[in-house]
Write a protein that holds these residues in place. Structure first.
Motif, mmCIF file in Angstrom:
data_model
loop_
_atom_site.group_PDB
_atom_site.id
_atom_site.type_symbol
_atom_site.label_atom_id
_atom_site.label_comp_id
_atom_site.label_asym_id
_atom_site.label_seq_id
_atom_site.Cartn_x
_atom_site.Cartn_y
_atom_site.Cartn_z
ATOM 1 N N ARG A 15 0.847 -1.214 0.000
ATOM 2 C CA ARG A 15 0.000 0.000 0.000
ATOM 3 C C ARG A 15 0.873 1.251 0.000
ATOM 4 O O ARG A 15 0.595 2.223 -0.703
ATOM 5 N N LYS A 18 2.699 1.847 -3.454
ATOM 6 C CA LYS A 18 1.858 2.400 -4.523
ATOM 7 C C LYS A 18 1.899 3.926 -4.531
ATOM 8 O O LYS A 18 1.706 4.559 -5.570
ATOM 9 N N SER A 20 -0.138 6.110 -3.083
ATOM 10 C CA SER A 20 -1.409 6.822 -2.985
ATOM 11 C C SER A 20 -1.783 7.162 -1.537
ATOM 12 O O SER A 20 -2.665 7.985 -1.296
ATOM 13 N N GLU A 21 -1.128 6.512 -0.576
ATOM 14 C CA GLU A 21 -1.414 6.740 0.837
ATOM 15 C C GLU A 21 -0.130 7.099 1.572
ATOM 16 O O GLU A 21 0.952 6.621 1.222
ATOM 17 N N SER A 22 -0.268 7.915 2.613
ATOM 18 C CA SER A 22 0.904 8.299 3.395
ATOM 19 C C SER A 22 1.252 7.223 4.409
ATOM 20 O O SER A 22 0.435 6.340 4.723
#
Length: 452
Positions: A15, A18, A20-22
């Protein structure tokens, strides 16, 4: 704290990968501190999915010492070291470090817990085998990391000196580390064939027969501040009693990484017909039998410290010597007239001189033409827009700019003029030319006079 399976840890790392998330948002969503997730990420970077396979937490004293020594020697952080050696928690390292500082090496020795069981001997034996295998793997990892650090430290040192690393350099590093680590592992790390390695080390014992010549080439290149190419260096070597083929000099210069500088463009003073245009009497015959037979002149523009400077020299085609020059902040006529007055001091009554220029407006002026007529000097001009008719002067400007203007650092305009005077003196008295039989312009003139 919630326990996570190997797959769950990998999913959390993916995750993050990728993008897209911190880091903090992922950690919060699965109920852990972001530092724990950061440790998983570092472990995954170094070991992949194997990092999350449950191992044994009982480490021998020597392994603990090796890990702590590695951390101190190479300056890695506690978290980074834990990730490198796939130790589940960085707090384990902190505990080892604290125990060593307070109680010494004895505090790092593993203590047996509980009572020894006489039953299930086969299981205990299997567990012992797995522990030993884990320890061996960790020891191998320590050695691998030590080898990588030692190798890349030496490679980085060579890179900073030479700018690039060759297969010969890699083989040399492997040779230097052969007593500390496996040659096979070092060759794999260096990514060079075994045959290349043994070919290079075989040559180590061979004396470099060109070593003295390389030193001389480098000394000449440095003495002339990178202004000499392989042909002129060959001529200078000949002057010093060393006859070497120019191709060999070129090859050795390439090995040494020595390269001559490039040329730049010149200022154009042509502004149309504003006076009288003289015929092209020189006709590209740049050969002169004696001094003060044929002179060429022109003006070039340079820009320093936001100001434009204009250089106006006169060059004798007999030996390429700069007779005189003037320099000013504006391309006014006095730049040329002052140059003429200075140059006339070099003439005798017996000299029959032709002076050639382009069709710049200065040379079309009546005062210029009258000054030449008064001294009995024949005027010649290049054809319109044809730089080849004054190629020797163009060549000098290219040399001067590449060897001096773009090479030197100047403090101010005054400093530039001082250095220019030194360069012109160097150009006339020291800088050799192939067409002058490897002599400088002044030396060639004096030699010719002595022979005559």
């Amino acid at each position: 704290m919630t326990k996570f399976s190997s797959d769950e840890k990998v999913q959390a790392v993916m995750r993050y990968e990728k993008g897209s998330e911190s880091l903090k948002s992922i950690a919060k969503s699965i109920g852990i501190h972001h530092s724990v997730l950061l440790n998983w990420i570092k472990q995954y970077e170094h070991h992949g999915e194997k990092a999350f396979i449950k191992g044994y937490t009982s480490y021998p004293t020597q392994i603990k010492l090796d890990v702590l020594h590695y951390m101190n020697e190479f300056g890695t952080s506690v978290r980074e070291t834990a990730a490198l050696f796939n130790i589940p928690s960085h707090s384990t390292l902190l505990s080892w470090q604290k125990s060593l500082e307070l109680q010494g090496i004895d505090a790092l020795q593993s203590k047996k817990k509980g009572r020894s069981s006489m039953k299930k001997g086969s299981k205990a034996q299997k567990d012992q085998t797995l522990v030993e295998e884990s320890v061996e793997a960790l020891q191998a990892e320590v050695e691998r990391l030590k080898m990588e650090n030692a190798y890349f430290k030496k490679v980085e040192c060579l890179s900073s000196k030479q700018g690039k690393i060759t297969k010969q350099d890699k083989a040399q590093v492997v040779y230097e580390l052969r007593n500390e680590f496996s040659v096979k592992a070092l060759l794999q790390l260096a990514d060079i064939p075994r045959s290349t390695y043994y070919y290079v080390i075989k040559a180590f014992g061979t004396v470099d027969k060109d070593l003295e010549l390389k030193d001389m080439i480098h000394a000449i290149y440095k003495e002339h501040e990178g202004r000499y190419g392989y042909r002129r260096i060959r001529d200078e070597l000949t002057n010093r009693g060393h006859h070497v083929n120019h191709k060999k000099v070129q090859r050795l210069m390439k090995v040494l990484g020595l390269k001559c500088l490039v040329r730049m463009k010149k200022y154009r003073s042509y502004k149309g017909t504003i006076g009288k245009i003289a015929p092209n009497l020189l006709e590209r015959n740049f050969h002169a039998e004696r001094p003060n037979e044929k002179w060429v002149t022109d003006i070039t523009e340079s820009k320093l410290f936001g100001e434009k400077l204009y250089l106006s020299p006169i060059l004798d085609l007999y030996n390429g010597e700069i007779i005189t020059y003037t320099i000013g902040s504006r391309p006014v006529y006095s730049l040329v007239s002052t140059m003429l007055d200075q140059a006339f001091c070099s003439l005798t009554n017996e000299d029959k001189l032709l002076i050639h220029s382009d069709q710049g407006w200065h040379y079309q002026m009546r005062p210029y033409r009258h000054a030449l007529e008064k001294r009995g000097i024949t005027q010649s001009m290049s054809r319109k827009g044809n730089c080849y008719d004054n190629a020797v002067m163009e060549n000098f400007f290219g040399i001067m700019k590449s060897e001096f203007l773009y090479l030197k650092q100047f403090e101010n305009i005054s400093h530039f003029k001082q250095e220019l005077s030194k360069y012109i003196d160097y150009y006339n008295n020291k800088r050799i030319k192939a067409k002058l039989k490897g002599m400088s312009p002044v030396r060639y003139r004096i030699h010719a006079q002595q022979v005559a």
